[in-house]
Each structure stands twice: as C-alpha cells, then as structure tokens.
Design a protein around this motif. Structure first.
Motif, mmCIF file in Angstrom:
data_model
loop_
_atom_site.group_PDB
_atom_site.id
_atom_site.type_symbol
_atom_site.label_atom_id
_atom_site.label_comp_id
_atom_site.label_asym_id
_atom_site.label_seq_id
_atom_site.Cartn_x
_atom_site.Cartn_y
_atom_site.Cartn_z
ATOM 1 N N PHE A 1 0.898 -1.072 -0.156
ATOM 2 C CA PHE A 1 0.193 0.109 -0.030
ATOM 3 C C PHE A 1 0.807 1.136 -0.122
ATOM 4 C CE2 PHE A 1 -1.915 3.521 2.413
ATOM 5 C CZ PHE A 1 -3.150 3.677 1.652
ATOM 6 N N GLU A 2 1.810 1.339 0.961
ATOM 7 C CA GLU A 2 2.936 2.493 0.843
ATOM 8 C C GLU A 2 3.628 2.677 -0.571
ATOM 9 O OE1 GLU A 2 6.748 3.719 3.439
ATOM 10 O OE2 GLU A 2 5.447 2.092 4.289
ATOM 11 N N ALA A 3 3.853 1.756 -1.096
ATOM 12 C CA ALA A 3 4.477 1.704 -2.468
ATOM 13 C C ALA A 3 3.641 2.210 -3.369
ATOM 14 C CB ALA A 3 5.167 0.636 -3.035
ATOM 15 N N GLY A 4 2.410 1.674 -3.539
ATOM 16 C CA GLY A 4 1.425 2.393 -4.317
ATOM 17 C C GLY A 4 0.955 3.729 -4.393
ATOM 18 N N ALA A 5 0.820 4.021 -2.905
ATOM 19 C CA ALA A 5 0.474 5.384 -2.616
ATOM 20 C C ALA A 5 1.683 6.318 -3.000
ATOM 21 C CB ALA A 5 0.193 5.473 -0.837
ATOM 22 N N ARG A 6 2.700 5.826 -2.982
ATOM 23 C CA ARG A 6 4.024 6.759 -3.264
ATOM 24 C C ARG A 6 4.084 7.014 -4.711
ATOM 25 N NH1 ARG A 6 7.911 4.564 -0.303
ATOM 26 N NH2 ARG A 6 8.583 3.232 -1.986
ATOM 27 N N ARG A 7 3.700 5.769 -5.520
ATOM 28 C CA ARG A 7 3.519 5.970 -6.934
ATOM 29 C C ARG A 7 2.634 6.810 -7.386
ATOM 30 N NH1 ARG A 7 4.622 0.406 -6.712
ATOM 31 N NH2 ARG A 7 2.438 -0.017 -6.956
ATOM 32 N N ALA A 8 1.342 6.676 -6.757
ATOM 33 C CA ALA A 8 0.047 7.509 -7.073
ATOM 34 C C ALA A 8 0.450 9.065 -6.807
ATOM 35 C CB ALA A 8 -1.053 7.211 -6.242
ATOM 36 N N ALA A 9 1.059 9.267 -5.951
ATOM 37 C CA ALA A 9 1.620 10.499 -5.471
ATOM 38 C C ALA A 9 2.512 11.208 -6.421
ATOM 39 C CB ALA A 9 2.123 10.561 -4.127
ATOM 40 N N ASN A 10 3.370 10.387 -6.805
ATOM 41 C CA ASN A 10 4.491 10.780 -7.882
ATOM 42 C C ASN A 10 3.781 11.069 -9.098
ATOM 43 O OD1 ASN A 10 6.893 10.869 -9.583
ATOM 44 N ND2 ASN A 10 8.037 9.506 -8.117
ATOM 45 N N LEU A 11 3.221 10.257 -9.428
ATOM 46 C CA LEU A 11 2.452 10.318 -10.866
ATOM 47 C C LEU A 11 1.725 11.749 -11.041
ATOM 48 C CD1 LEU A 11 1.368 6.801 -11.975
ATOM 49 C CD2 LEU A 11 2.736 8.272 -12.991
ATOM 50 N N TYR A 12 0.919 12.079 -9.774
ATOM 51 C CA TYR A 12 0.021 13.183 -9.615
ATOM 52 C C TYR A 12 0.887 14.494 -9.826
ATOM 53 C CZ TYR A 12 -3.131 16.602 -7.608
ATOM 54 O OH TYR A 12 -3.678 17.774 -7.479
ATOM 55 N N ARG B 1 12.176 20.306 -20.635
ATOM 56 C CA ARG B 1 10.939 19.105 -20.335
ATOM 57 C C ARG B 1 11.466 17.691 -20.565
ATOM 58 N NH1 ARG B 1 5.645 20.211 -20.464
ATOM 59 N NH2 ARG B 1 4.230 18.586 -21.010
ATOM 60 N N GLU B 2 12.391 17.462 -21.305
ATOM 61 C CA GLU B 2 12.931 16.040 -21.366
ATOM 62 C C GLU B 2 13.703 15.743 -20.360
ATOM 63 O OE1 GLU B 2 15.196 16.338 -25.064
ATOM 64 O OE2 GLU B 2 13.672 16.317 -26.292
ATOM 65 N N MET B 3 14.469 16.798 -19.568
ATOM 66 C CA MET B 3 15.255 16.649 -18.460
ATOM 67 C C MET B 3 14.431 16.247 -17.182
ATOM 68 S SD MET B 3 17.982 19.613 -18.631
ATOM 69 C CE MET B 3 18.641 19.571 -16.903
ATOM 70 N N LEU B 4 13.219 17.105 -17.125
ATOM 71 C CA LEU B 4 12.055 16.850 -16.106
ATOM 72 C C LEU B 4 11.642 15.372 -16.140
ATOM 73 C CD1 LEU B 4 10.112 20.126 -15.933
ATOM 74 C CD2 LEU B 4 11.486 19.213 -14.161
ATOM 75 N N ALA B 5 11.223 15.032 -17.368
ATOM 76 C CA ALA B 5 10.734 13.655 -17.695
ATOM 77 C C ALA B 5 11.776 12.559 -17.308
ATOM 78 C CB ALA B 5 10.244 13.738 -19.139
ATOM 79 N N GLY C 1 12.724 10.333 -10.268
ATOM 80 C CA GLY C 1 13.394 9.957 -9.161
ATOM 81 C C GLY C 1 13.471 10.937 -8.095
ATOM 82 N N MET C 2 13.759 12.330 -8.588
ATOM 83 C CA MET C 2 13.649 13.096 -7.332
ATOM 84 C C MET C 2 12.650 13.487 -6.423
ATOM 85 S SD MET C 2 15.614 16.215 -9.556
ATOM 86 C CE MET C 2 15.392 17.483 -8.356
ATOM 87 N N VAL C 3 11.462 13.181 -7.273
ATOM 88 C CA VAL C 3 10.084 13.481 -6.388
ATOM 89 C C VAL C 3 9.905 11.973 -5.492
ATOM 90 C CG1 VAL C 3 7.625 13.299 -6.614
ATOM 91 C CG2 VAL C 3 8.892 14.847 -8.202
ATOM 92 N N ASP C 4 10.208 11.166 -6.160
ATOM 93 C CA ASP C 4 10.039 9.669 -5.275
ATOM 94 C C ASP C 4 11.066 9.777 -4.157
ATOM 95 O OD1 ASP C 4 8.999 6.961 -5.383
ATOM 96 O OD2 ASP C 4 10.953 6.565 -5.294
ATOM 97 N N GLU C 5 12.178 10.214 -4.353
ATOM 98 C CA GLU C 5 13.138 10.486 -3.114
ATOM 99 C C GLU C 5 12.502 11.391 -2.080
ATOM 100 O OE1 GLU C 5 17.877 11.414 -2.213
ATOM 101 O OE2 GLU C 5 17.055 11.472 -4.425
ATOM 102 N N MET C 6 12.033 12.433 -2.601
ATOM 103 C CA MET C 6 11.457 13.359 -1.607
ATOM 104 C C MET C 6 10.498 12.768 -0.878
ATOM 105 S SD MET C 6 9.391 16.845 -2.514
ATOM 106 C CE MET C 6 8.196 16.056 -3.291
ATOM 107 N N LEU C 7 9.359 12.053 -1.701
ATOM 108 C CA LEU C 7 8.163 11.426 -0.951
ATOM 109 C C LEU C 7 8.594 10.145 -0.202
ATOM 110 C CD1 LEU C 7 5.755 11.116 -4.100
ATOM 111 C CD2 LEU C 7 5.509 12.566 -2.188
ATOM 112 N N ASP C 8 9.739 9.752 -0.406
ATOM 113 C CA ASP C 8 10.131 8.272 0.333
ATOM 114 C C ASP C 8 10.703 8.987 1.838
ATOM 115 O OD1 ASP C 8 10.746 5.755 0.756
ATOM 116 O OD2 ASP C 8 12.948 6.598 0.786
#
Length: 302
Positions: free
Chosen positions: A120-131, A186-190, A195-202
């Motif tokens: 659940f934690e991993a799924g929530a982090r993925r969903a937040a990352n995508l959002y 835009r390409e750099m962000l994509a 990874g940066m957002v996921d690290e922050m969320l983690d």
C-alpha cells in the motif's frame, strides 16, 4: 328478576369475549386457504395471510417515504446533539493519540500485516509521484524557466563585448531559443524529476510512518478546535452529498418487504404478536365488557 340481572350480563360478556377472540384469531388463521370439494371456503386464509403482499409493500413504502427518507435522516444525523457527540468523540480520539507511543507503521502492520502495508505504501507513493509529475508538467514551469533564462542571456549579451549579437537577436530568434530550451528542460524533467520526487516522497512517508503517533498528534494539539470544526464540516458535507444516494442504494423498504413476504406465516404471526399481543388482548376483553354492558341494558329495558 335477579337471574336476569346475572345471566344477561354474563351471557353478553361471554359472547363479546368469544366473538372478539375469534375475530382476532381470524386476523392470522388459517394461514392458508381451505377448500371443500375444490371450492375455497369463505374467510380462508385469514386477513393478514391473504393481504400479506399488499401489507408488506405498504410497510416498505412507508419506511422509505416517511421514516427513512433523506430529510428525516438528515435532520437526525445533523442535529445539534449528534454533532456534539461527534465533536466529543473527535476530542477523545485526539487525547488518545496524544498518549500513543507506537508509530503509524507499527499500528498499521498490526492491523493489515507487514507486506500489505508495504504494498500500500509503495502504491500510494507511486500515485502521489504520478500526480505531482502531472501537475508539474501541466504548470508549464519549463517554459517559464526557459523564458527567464533566454531573457537573462540576451540582457547579458547586450551589456558585454558580444553586444553585436543583439543585432541578430530579434523576437523570432528569442521565441525559437525559448522553445528549444523549454523542450530540453521538459526532457530533463521527464527523465530526472520522477526519481527526485520519489526520493522526496520516500523521505516524507518514512518520517511520517516511523514517528510516534503522539509526536504527530502534538503538532495539531494547539489546533484542536480547528481540527474538531474541520472534521464536523467534512462529516456534514459528506452526509449532505451522499445520504440520499446511500439510502436509495440500501433499499431498506424493499428489504423489509421481501423479508416479510419470505417469512413463514407462523413466524410472521409470532413476530406481530410480540409487538401487539397486549393490545389484541385488550380488544378481546373490551368485547367482553361491552357485551356485559349490553346485558345490563337489556335487563333494564326488559
């Protein structure tokens, strides 16, 4: 003459008692139609067995329209007394949280298990990352950064020994440079931002999950009234938005109607008698009383 004063009321009372008792019994009995030579006997089945489908439908309809309609339920669930109870429950919950030494992770693992919580934690982090990535891309931040960078570069070029470049640096060239720089960003962000957002969320999730509940709750202790008011507002908004739909989906009237129709007649009779047995016996004895009074009147007139 004396016998008339005794026999008349006694007979009247007996007749009144017996007739009313028979009438009450005929409400339920017989449970099924009786036939003689292929023809149904009169007054069979009893009144309630005969009209059971109609009565069940009427009861279900009354429940839906008069008892469990949205207006009645909303008035009950949003009454001052109910809101006060909910507010007190919220305060009690906050007090309990302020004493809780365990972390959210320990509590949730005890409820759902370690692996389901990790999933659940991993799924929530993925969903937040995508959002967050979606909102970041929708914001057009790369275009704003590109516009600022190109404008600053043009400004610096104009004030340097390369000032001659500005002769060829018109608005068309500026727009082309902004577009190219924007695409690069835009390409750099994509590529790198997820990874940066996921690290922050983690880090945020780990801190929240592994911090004692009392510490997390203490951050809201000074805002107890605001938290209480917020929860009550959310309760009221959710109730007003979903109560009518919830009642319709429950179909309580239909459930009651189907249940009454499905009950064995003996069980239905027992159920009804549990509720109104005392009142039915009162009717029988009222018949005896009226019969006795008529017997007295008869003796008077005779």
């Amino acid at each position: 003459m004396q016998w008339e004063w005794l026999v008349g009321p006694a007979m009247g009372g007996l007749i009144g008692y017996v007739t009313n008792d028979i009438a009450v019994r005929m409400l339920f009995r017989p449970h099924a139609a009786k036939r003689l030579f292929g023809r149904r006997l009169p007054f069979t089945p009893g009144l309630i067995p005969k009209e059971r489908a109609r009565l069940a439908n009427a009861i279900g309809d009354v429940l839906d329209r008069e008892v469990l309609n949205p207006e009645v339920m909303e008035a009950a669930l949003l009454s001052e007394a109910m809101l006060e109870k909910l507010g007190d429950a919220a305060d009690a919950t906050m007090e309990a949280l302020l004493r809780e030494e365990r972390t959210p992770r320990v509590l949730l693992e005890g409820m759902v298990g370690e692996q389901p919580l990790a999933d659940f934690e991993a799924g929530a982090r993925r969903a937040a990352n995508l959002y967050l990535m979606e909102k970041l891309m929708e914001s057009g931040v790369e275009r704003k950064v590109a516009a600022i960078a190109v404008a600053e570069a043009r400004k610096r070029a104009a004030s340097s020994s390369a000032g001659l470049l500005t002769l060829f640096w018109d608005e068309k060239r500026t727009a082309a440079m902004e577009e190219k720089f924007s695409q690069t960003l835009r390409e750099m962000l994509a590529e790198h931002a997820p990874g940066m957002v996921d690290e922050m969320l983690d880090g945020v999730v780990r801190e929240g999950m592994d911090t004692p509940v009392r510490v997390l709750a203490a951050r809201l202790e000074g805002q107890k009234e605001q938290v209480r008011a917020f929860l009550l507002r959310q309760y009221q908004a959710a109730l007003r938005a979903g109560l009518e739909k919830a009642l319709k989906s429950l179909e309580i009237g239909k459930i009651v109607e189907e249940r009454l129709n499905a009950l064995d007649m003996a069980a239905l009779e027992a159920l009804i008698l549990q509720v109104i047995r005392k009142e039915l016996r009162a009717i029988v004895w009222l018949g005896a009383l009226l019969g006795a009074l008529l017997g007295v009147l008869n003796a008077v007139f005779v």
